[in-house]
Design a protein around this motif. Structure first.
Motif, PDB file in Angstrom:
ATOM      1  N   UNK A   1       0.834  -1.207   0.000  1.00 40.53           N
ATOM      2  CA  UNK A   1       0.000   0.000   0.000  1.00 40.53           C
ATOM      3  C   UNK A   1       0.869   1.257   0.000  1.00 40.53           C
ATOM      4  N   UNK A   2       1.944   1.244   0.795  1.00 46.81           N
ATOM      5  CA  UNK A   2       2.856   2.378   0.852  1.00 46.81           C
ATOM      6  C   UNK A   2       3.554   2.582  -0.496  1.00 46.81           C
ATOM      7  N   UNK A   3       4.003   1.489  -1.102  1.00 48.58           N
ATOM      8  CA  UNK A   3       4.641   1.554  -2.417  1.00 48.58           C
ATOM      9  C   UNK A   3       3.684   2.107  -3.464  1.00 48.58           C
ATOM     10  N   UNK A   4       2.428   1.674  -3.384  1.00 52.32           N
ATOM     11  CA  UNK A   4       1.419   2.133  -4.349  1.00 52.32           C
ATOM     12  C   UNK A   4       1.258   3.644  -4.283  1.00 52.32           C
ATOM     13  N   UNK A   5       1.151   4.185  -3.080  1.00 49.77           N
ATOM     14  CA  UNK A   5       0.999   5.643  -2.944  1.00 49.77           C
ATOM     15  C   UNK A   5       2.231   6.372  -3.468  1.00 49.77           C
ATOM     16  N   UNK A   6       3.413   5.836  -3.216  1.00 53.84           N
ATOM     17  CA  UNK A   6       4.642   6.463  -3.708  1.00 53.84           C
ATOM     18  C   UNK A   6       4.640   6.506  -5.241  1.00 53.84           C
TER      19      UNK A   6
END
Length: 232
Positions: A88-93
């Motif tokens: 999820x964090x990677x997706x937002x980045x």
């Protein structure tokens, strides 16, 4: 048949048996029932749940309120939660640095997650497409919805095909294995996405898609926490 005979018949046929004794501690009773349901889903088999006679005359009491997110955390392993949070964090980045991103929903996604996917689509401002098998998972009057995308076979939605192919990031939820998306008789994969993408698939360990659900809720939570601005 009496309950005892029914149990013997079920065991003789190889059917898993989960007796429910309503004098048990309520938490243990709930756990036993859940075990029966999970076994039926994972093994794709009937289960036998014998109950004592006269249960309808038993006194009942209201159940305690359930925190869906806390319950979801309990059902997932620590490693799965870590993996989904990281994704999820990677997706937002990636969304933050992309110029043209989209969301793709495949039929491996549990249909019950449709409303949550619609929330994500609108909250993040993601152009959203589906596989033919997932048509109907997302409501078609959603402002961000672009219809089915099936790669080179997307003749019915040329604008959707152009948007996805010219984009630089795709979040894939519940996509099937590539062999299920091949051009019949050619051995060529029809469904192609930009190299910069993240794919979240349902694990066999979670047949109801709890891992995908956790990822989507974490994505929404992180977007709010980081003040992510909706894409125009």
């Amino acid at each position: 048949l009496s309950k005892d005979v029914s149990v013997l018949v079920a065991k003789a046929k190889g059917i898993p048996v989960f007796p429910l004794d309503f004098s048990m501690n309520p938490d243990k009773l709930a756990k036993r029932f859940r075990e029966a349901v999970v076994t039926a889903i994972r093994r794709q088999t009937p289960v036998f749940v014998p109950m004592q006679l006269g249960i309808i005359d038993e006194m009942t009491r209201p159940v305690r309120p359930i925190d869906p997110q806390a319950d979801l955390r309990k059902r997932l392993s620590l490693s799965t939660r870590f993996k989904m949070r990281h994704a999820a964090s990677q997706t937002l980045d990636k969304l933050k640095h992309s110029r043209q991103a989209s969301l793709y929903v495949g039929e491996n996604t549990p249909r019950r997650l449709g409303p949550l996917l619609e929330e994500i689509s609108e909250r993040l401002g993601l152009f959203t497409t589906v596989s033919w098998g997932a048509k109907g998972y997302i409501r078609e009057d959603l402002p961000t919805y672009g219809g089915p995308y099936v790669g080179e076979m997307s003749t019915a939605n040329p604008a959707t095909k152009r948007f996805v192919k010219s984009g630089d990031f795709v979040l894939q939820i519940g996509r099937n294995e590539p062999y299920a998306e091949s051009l019949i008789g050619t051995g060529m994969v029809s469904l192609k996405f930009p190299g910069n993408s993240i794919s979240v698939r349902r694990s066999e360990r979670y047949p109801q898609g709890e891992d995908i659900e956790f990822f989507l809720k974490e994505l929404k939570r992180l977007a709010d926490e980081r003040g992510y601005a909706k894409r125009p």
